[in-house]
Design an enzyme around this catalytic site. Structure first.
Site, PDB file in Angstrom:
ATOM      1  N   LYS B  12       0.861  -1.192   0.000  1.00  0.00           N
ATOM      2  CA  LYS B  12       0.000   0.000   0.000  1.00  0.00           C
ATOM      3  C   LYS B  12       0.887   1.228   0.000  1.00  0.00           C
ATOM      4  CE  LYS B  12      -4.260  -0.146   0.874  1.00  0.00           C
ATOM      5  NZ  LYS B  12      -5.158  -0.830  -0.074  1.00  0.00           N
ATOM      6  N   THR B  57      -2.706  -5.623   0.696  1.00  0.00           N
ATOM      7  CA  THR B  57      -2.183  -4.257   0.868  1.00  0.00           C
ATOM      8  C   THR B  57      -2.964  -3.534   1.946  1.00  0.00           C
ATOM      9  OG1 THR B  57      -3.586  -3.247  -0.848  1.00  0.00           O
ATOM     10  CG2 THR B  57      -1.489  -4.190  -1.572  1.00  0.00           C
ATOM     11  N   ASP B  58      -4.232  -3.860   2.103  1.00  0.00           N
ATOM     12  CA  ASP B  58      -5.029  -3.260   3.175  1.00  0.00           C
ATOM     13  C   ASP B  58      -4.432  -3.596   4.543  1.00  0.00           C
ATOM     14  OD1 ASP B  58      -7.736  -1.884   3.763  1.00  0.00           O
ATOM     15  OD2 ASP B  58      -7.711  -3.620   5.114  1.00  0.00           O
ATOM     16  N   PHE B 165      30.034  30.488 -16.329  1.00  0.00           N
ATOM     17  CA  PHE B 165      29.963  29.324 -17.223  1.00  0.00           C
ATOM     18  C   PHE B 165      30.603  29.682 -18.549  1.00  0.00           C
ATOM     19  CE2 PHE B 165      27.604  26.300 -20.101  1.00  0.00           C
ATOM     20  CZ  PHE B 165      28.236  25.164 -19.626  1.00  0.00           C
ATOM     21  N   ARG B 182      26.464  35.002 -13.356  1.00  0.00           N
ATOM     22  CA  ARG B 182      25.090  34.586 -13.602  1.00  0.00           C
ATOM     23  C   ARG B 182      24.444  34.110 -12.315  1.00  0.00           C
ATOM     24  NH1 ARG B 182      25.063  28.413 -16.266  1.00  0.00           N
ATOM     25  NH2 ARG B 182      26.223  27.471 -14.545  1.00  0.00           N
ATOM     26  N   GLN B 230      27.829  21.211 -12.147  1.00  0.00           N
ATOM     27  CA  GLN B 230      28.463  19.934 -11.801  1.00  0.00           C
ATOM     28  C   GLN B 230      29.468  20.110 -10.658  1.00  0.00           C
ATOM     29  OE1 GLN B 230      27.710  20.834 -14.947  1.00  0.00           O
ATOM     30  NE2 GLN B 230      27.621  19.078 -16.339  1.00  0.00           N
ATOM     31  N   ASN B 256      18.733  22.765 -13.466  1.00  0.00           N
ATOM     32  CA  ASN B 256      19.299  24.106 -13.542  1.00  0.00           C
ATOM     33  C   ASN B 256      18.155  25.066 -13.857  1.00  0.00           C
ATOM     34  OD1 ASN B 256      20.833  26.384 -13.914  1.00  0.00           O
ATOM     35  ND2 ASN B 256      22.435  25.344 -15.094  1.00  0.00           N
ATOM     36  N   HIS B 258      16.916  28.018 -14.931  1.00  0.00           N
ATOM     37  CA  HIS B 258      17.525  29.134 -15.633  1.00  0.00           C
ATOM     38  C   HIS B 258      16.849  30.465 -15.296  1.00  0.00           C
ATOM     39  CE1 HIS B 258      19.698  26.138 -17.820  1.00  0.00           C
ATOM     40  NE2 HIS B 258      18.630  25.660 -18.436  1.00  0.00           N
TER      41      HIS B 258
END
Lengths: 309, 309, 309, 309
Positions: B12, B57-58, B165, B182, B230, B256, B258
Site C-alpha cells: 500500500k 495491501t489493506d 559558465f 550569472r 556539476q 538548472n 535558468h
C-alpha cells in the site's frame, strides 16, 4: 446579430520576474509572478478581428520587465500600481487595468562560520526559498480610483486540540458522532481589501501590512478555542480588521483538512486523544468553509469565489 | 509458457499518518506519508491468481497505523525499520520489505503575548507547516542486512552571483554566450546512503543526521564559487561525506533553473548584473545535472534515476 | 581527496517541440517533449569546474530543434535514435546518450459539413488533443548497441465486474473482507523493451508497434477475469510478448485505484453490486502493484522503479 | 463589535461518486466529483460557534452517496438539481444551495474479437477513461428559481494555420513582429448558462445539450479564420447561442498557448511556415483572453473570473 459581447479582458499572464538589487556584496531578491489584464474599448477585435485598439499581450509582458528595471520593485503592491497606472493612462482605449501578483519569499542561507573562501561571506547572496505561503496582491485601476486586495494562499495550519464540533442539526443522513477534542487543520486562502483608494491619500506600508496581517491571522487561528471552523474564520477576520486600520474586508476560503482518529480496536489498541493519538490525514472529500468579515459600515467587494491568481 | 515473471513487488502506497504526542499541554507532531513495498515468493498470484501467499495491501496499511500507536514514531527512519522488520520476519513468503517515507515539517505558531484566553498559550499545540523541503527516507530489509537511504526534495536554492559558465565545447549548434556573472538556482533532490547495515551496530541519530546533512548541503551550495553546476554538485556531496561519517554515498538530481537576463535594450535600458538586474525565470526546458559522490573505497548503490517516493 | 565521483549525466530536459508537416492543405502534427542526458569523460567539470569536455545543455536543446527540421520526426523512437547517434559520434568525450521523449496525441476536429468558408475544410489543420495516455520512449546508445524502451503512462482503465479478491493471508492486522465482485481500476504505467539493438538489423515499425501494443494491453485488461491485480498484470505483459515479437520485456507500475462500496445501510438502502451500486473513488492510500514480464530466455533490463520520463 | 459577517457558504467539496448501472452484462458508468455549498441563516455559528443551524458537511457527503442510489444519476445536471432541492426544502436555515459537479468520461474497450473467454464479451463492462476535457456543471437554487451553468475545462485545441495577428497598437515597449501565418492554440475553459430557471418549464435534455454544445464550440474554433483570439472567442460563443436555444450566455477563459517558430538561421536552416515548421511550445507567460457572449436582450450572470469547480 442575435448575440453581443459582454465583459471581456485580456493580457499576458504569469510573467516570472526576478530582480536582484545589490547593496555592495549584500544582495536583495524580489521574485514575482505578474499577470496583466486589461479592458476597455475592445468591441471591434471581438466582432471583426481588428486589432486597432489592441496593445499586444507581448507588449504588456515587455512592460512588466522594463518597469522592474525603471521603477524597481519596492513591494508587489507598489509595482502593480505603477503598471496599472501606466496602461490606463498611456492607452486611450484601455479603461481598466488589473494586475495580479504572486510573490515567493526567500531567506538567506546561514554560513558555516569557518568561511569557505577567504574574506567572503556567501550568505550575502545565497538564498533558500521559504516555501510556506504564497503572497498575493491584485491592483485594479480605472483611471480614477484604486482597489487593492492582497492576501495569501497555501498557508497550512493545525491545532492539535482545543477544537470541538457538536450540537449540530441531525437529519436522516447524519451519522457523524460529536467530537469534543479534534484536530482542526486548514490550508488558508485569504484576501483582504485595503481602504486606500485615492492617490491623494498616503499609501499604507505594504510590506509591514503584510507581515502584520499574516501574524494576526496565525495568532487568531492559534488562540481561538474553536467550536466550528466558521467561528475560527470569523475570529481570524475580526482580529485582522481590529488591528489593521488599513483593511476593511477579509475573505477566507478554508478547506477543512480532516484528520480522522484511526480505529485501532480490531488490533486491541486504544486510540483516544489523551496522548499519542494516531490520525489518518484525508485528501478528499473535505469540508469547505468560506466567508467574508467586514468592518462596520463597509460594503463587500471581494468576489465570493476566490479565483486563481 | 513463452513468458515468465521477473522482479515484482507490491504494497500500500501513500498512507498518510499523523501522530500527536502530548507532553502536558505541549504537543509534538509527526506527519508522514508511508509507502510499503513487499516482495518474495509471489509467483503464484501472478500466474494463477492464487492469493495464498499474499498479505493484502489493506493489511499493510493497517500495520502502519497500528505500529504508529504501538511503537511511536521516534524518527521516520526508526519507524520504517520497525515496519520492514515486521513484514519480513512475520510472513514466511515475504523475503524483502522496502518502506518509503515522506516527512512534512511543522513549526509552532508564535503567540500574541497578550494571551487570547486566560492562562493559555495556544502555541503549545498550534502549528504552521514549514513548506520548504520534503524529507525522505527509504528502508530496505531482506532479513539479514539493512539499507537506509535518506534525503530530501524540493529544496529551492539560489546564488545571485559567484557563478560563471565558460570554456565549454562549441559545435555547429552552439549559440550560448559565455557568462561571467550569472544566477545559479536549482531545486535540490538528494539521497544519501548510510553505512549502517547491521543490527549489531548502533544506529545513527537519524534526526540529528538529517539536520546536519541539510545544513552542510546548503552551506556547500552557498560557499562554492561555481564554474558549473556539476562542480557545485560535487562540492555538496563531498562536504556531506567529509562531515558525516555515517554517510558513504550521496546522489543529486539538480535541475538548472535558468534565470535569463532580460534584453531591455529595445527600450533604451541597460540590464547588466552590476546592480538591479532583471531576470526572466524560465520553466522549461531546464538543464538537468545528476551525479553521485562516494566515500573512498565505497561502491554506489543508489539507483541512477531518483524515482518518486 | 576522501571522496570520488560516481555515475553522472547531464543535458537539457523537457524541450517542447511541435512540428507541423503540410501535405497541401492537410497538416500533420508531432508534439513531443524531449529530454537529453549525456555521460562520458566528465570528471574534470565535477572536480575543478573545467568545462573543456562539456557540450552545453543549451546546445543539446538547439540540436533537438535543428534535428526536427533536418531529419523530421518520423516517430518518437526514430527521432531519438537520430539524436543519440549524433551526440555519441560527434563528441569524443561523450560515451553514452540517453534520449527520453513524451508524445502527446492529437485528433482532427470534425467539421460542420455545411462548411464555414467556401471551399475550405478547416478540419484539415484543426486538432483537439486526445488527452488519454502519454506515449513514452527512451533511447540509449553507447556507440555500439541500442536499447529502446517505449511505453505509456496515465492510461486509466476500469473493469466494473469480473474481479475478485479472496483466499489471502490473514494476520492480526487483517480486517479486509473478501470480495467476490469488485471494481478493478488502475492507471497504467508501462514500459516495454525492444530486442532491436543493432544497426545492422531492420528497425521495427515504431508507430504500428505502439498502436498494437496498446491495443493488446487494453484487451488483456478487459478480457482477464481477475483474481488479483497481479494476475491481470501478468496477463497484460504476456499478451504483449505473445503478439509482438519485437518486444522481450514489459514492466508495469499499477496503482490499484480503490472503489469502495458505500455503506448505505444507515439510510435504509441496500448497496450491493447486483445493480446500481454506488462507489466512493478513493485517492490515497492505494495499492501499488509492480512487476516485470519477460520472454523466455531473456534477461531483465528495465529498472525496478519506473522513473519519470 | 466593530466587525460583521458578510457572504458565507459551506459544505463538503469533492465527493468522488462512481455509479455502475447494469443492463444485463452491459454496464454503464457515471463518474462524478460533487461539491456542495450551502448558505442561509448561519450568523451564529460564525459569531459564537453554535452549530444549531449547521447541517454537518459530513451529512452533505452522505446525502450525495444516498441520492446516487435513491435517484440515480441521469445526468450531472439532473443529479445536482435533486441535491440542491433537497437541501433547501428540507432544512429551514438553508436558503440557498449550490452544487458543483465535474464529470469524467469513459469509453468502452474494444475486444479482441477472438474472445478471450468463451461466450464472453468483456468490453461490456470494461472501460478506458477518455481523458480529454472535464465536463462541468453548477446548479444553484434558492427555493424559487434555478440557475444552471454548465461547461468544460482542459479542452486543448490547435489550428496549425489560418491565424494571423497584425495591425495592433505599437507603443515604446512593443517589439512583437506581425504574423500572417501562425499557430493558434488554447486550452478552453468555458461556462454556459441555461435559460431554464423555473420548475414549471420542461428541462433541457442535458446530455444532448452538452454533446451538441461541445461540437459547435469545436467547429467554430476550427472554422474561424482568425485575426485574433478574441475574434475566435466571440465566434465560438455566437455559434453556441445561435444553435442552442436553451443557452443565453457563454463565458470563456482562453490561455493563448504560444507556439514560437524556432530561429534556426544560426544553423543554416530556414524555418518558415510553408512546410515542416518547427515550433517551441512555451509554458509561461501566456496570453489570457476572457470574455462573455450573450443572447440579445439577456443579462450577464456568469462571474468574470471562472473559478475552480
Amino acid at each position: 446579430m442575435p448575440t453581443f459581447l459582454g465583459q471581456n479582458q485580456y493580457g499576458k499572464a504569469e510573467n516570472r520576474v526576478v530582480k536582484i538589487t545589490r547593496d555592495g556584496a549584500t544582495h536583495h531578491i524580489k521574485d514575482l509572478n505578474v499577470s496583466v489584464s486589461l479592458s476597455g474599448d475592445m468591441d471591434e477585435v471581438h466582432y471583426s478581428g481588428s486589432n486597432a485598439n489592441v496593445l499586444p499581450t507581448d507588449t504588456t509582458k515587455n512592460t512588466v520587465y522594463a518597469f522592474a528595471k525603471e521603477h524597481g520593485i519596492e513591494s508587489a503592491e507598489q509595482f502593480g500600481i505603477h503598471l496599472a497606472r501606466h496602461f490606463v493612462t498611456s492607452q486611450e482605449p484601455i479603461h481598466r487595468a488589473r494586475i495580479r501578483i504572486e510573490e515567493y519569499a526567500w531567506e538567506r542561507i546561514e554560513t558555516s562560520g569557518a568561511g569557505a573562501r577567504a574574506g567572503a561571506d556567501e550568505a550575502k547572496h545565497s538564498f533558500v526559498r521559504q516555501g510556506q505561503e504564497t503572497r498575493l496582491t491584485q491592483i485594479t485601476y480605472d483611471g480614477e480610483s484604486w482597489e487593492v486586495v492582497s492576501g495569501l494562499k497555501d498557508l497550512v495550519v493545525m491545532n492539535s486540540t482545543d477544537s470541538e464540533f457538536w450540537g449540530y442539526v441531525k437529519d436522516k443522513y447524519t451519522t457523524l458522532p460529536e467530537a469534543y477534542d479534534r484536530i482542526l487543520a486548514t490550508q488558508v486562502s485569504a484576501r483582504w481589501r485595503f481602504n486606500w483608494t485615492d492617490d491623494a491619500r498616503e499609501m499604507p506600508n505594504w510590506e509591514e501590512s503584510y507581515e502584520q496581517t499574516k501574524k494576526h491571522l496565525l495568532q487568531a487561528f492559534a488562540e481561538t478555542y474553536s467550536l466550528s471552523l466558521q467561528q475560527t474564520l470569523f475570529q481570524m477576520g475580526s482580529r485582522i480588521i481590529d488591528h489593521r486600520g488599513e483593511i476593511d474586508e477579509v475573505r477566507f476560503s478554508l478547506p477543512n483538512k480532516h484528520h480522522f482518529l484511526v480505529d485501532l480496536e480490531p488490533f486491541g489498541l486504544k486510540n483516544d486523544t489523551a496522548d499519542g493519538a494516531v490520525y489518518f490525514a484525508a485528501d478528499r472529500p473535505y469540508g469547505l468553509i468560506e466567508g467574508t468579515v467586514l468592518r462596520d459600515g463597509c460594503e463587500a467587494r471581494i468576489p465570493v469565489d476566490l479565483s486563481n491568481l
